[in-house]
Design an enzyme around this catalytic site. Structure first.
Site, PDB file in Angstrom:
ATOM      1  N   LEU B  90       0.842  -1.198   0.000  1.00  0.00           N
ATOM      2  CA  LEU B  90       0.000   0.000   0.000  1.00  0.00           C
ATOM      3  C   LEU B  90       0.876   1.246   0.000  1.00  0.00           C
ATOM      4  CD1 LEU B  90      -2.520  -1.178   2.717  1.00  0.00           C
ATOM      5  CD2 LEU B  90      -2.898  -1.130   0.267  1.00  0.00           C
ATOM      6  N   ASP B  91       0.331   2.358  -0.505  1.00  0.00           N
ATOM      7  CA  ASP B  91       1.084   3.614  -0.420  1.00  0.00           C
ATOM      8  C   ASP B  91       0.561   4.440   0.757  1.00  0.00           C
ATOM      9  OD1 ASP B  91      -1.269   4.772  -1.246  1.00  0.00           O
ATOM     10  OD2 ASP B  91      -0.639   5.052  -3.315  1.00  0.00           O
TER      11      ASP B  91
END
Lengths: 96, 135
Positions: B90-91
């Site tokens: 995930l960012d």
């Protein structure tokens, strides 16, 4: 890459994340379907910009932050119930 | 009933005396005041501790299920030790969304400076389990 502390965020990154968080908070104050739509538009916009814009392009990012803050203020008004977006580029007329 | 009335009156007197002499050490009534005040404070704090801190394993289960329900996450990769960015891909924007979802699950608001530090399931569990307002 600190495993325990997470990534170090720059000031401008923190501002972007904080703006994103505020948008999602405002979305919560709107009713069901509008909320989902606001969330998906805001999420798409932030992700798109995060992929397309060079991370060193501070002037443009700061411009987007200012624009985002203005849009956030508008969205905070209880009179505003929803958000919609219009994609002009993709609606090319078909040649028949 | 009479004892209750007496206790209430007793407490009320002490509460109204709080703003008048919060720091004063002089006078015969300060000793009585501080004893009563400490008793009241202890009673409140033990109630708070018992009523509000959540069990860590319960928090862990709920955090894991919130993360598994996140659309961009492969549920099979979610473990109690997973790191949002390194393990789940995930960012930082997705992390914000997860922390917001956790806020809703546990019914309290996480301030920005705390939210920025939450980068793994373990950190989220630690923070929520130590937060008295989590439900």
């Amino acid at each position: 890459m600190g495993a325990s502390n997470g990534p170090r965020l720059s000031g401008i990154q923190k501002q972007v994340l904080s703006l994103y968080r505020e948008f999602l908070r405002v979305a919560r104050s709107k009713s069901g379907e509008d909320r989902c739509q606001i969330e998906s538009i805001v999420s798409a916009e932030f992700h798109r910009n995060s992929n397309e814009i060079d991370r060193k392009n501070f002037i443009y990012i700061e411009y987007l932050l200012r624009r985002g803050k203005k849009q956030l203020e508008q969205l905070k008004s209880p009179d505003i119930v929803g958000l919609s977006s219009l994609n002009v580029g993709s609606s090319q007329p078909k040649k028949t | 009933m009479a004892a209750r009335g007496a206790l209430l009156k007793y407490l009320k007197v002490n509460v109204t005396s709080v703003p008048r002499n919060p720091t004063s050490a002089a006078g015969g009534d300060t000793g009585l005041f501080s004893v009563a005040f400490n008793a009241v404070r202890r009673r409140f704090s033990t109630e708070e501790v018992r009523g509000s801190f959540l069990d860590k394993s319960e928090v862990s289960d709920r955090v894991v299920s919130v993360v598994k329900n996140f659309q961009k996450v492969d549920p099979s990769k979610v473990t109690p030790n997973a790191h949002f960015q390194n393990d789940l891909g995930l960012d930082s924007l997705d992390t914000v969304e997860i922390v917001m979802a956790l806020e809703e699950e546990f019914g309290f608001e996480i301030p920005d400076n705390e939210a920025d530090k939450i980068s793994s399931i373990n950190l989220a569990v630690d923070f929520i389990a130590s937060h008295p307002q989590a439900k």
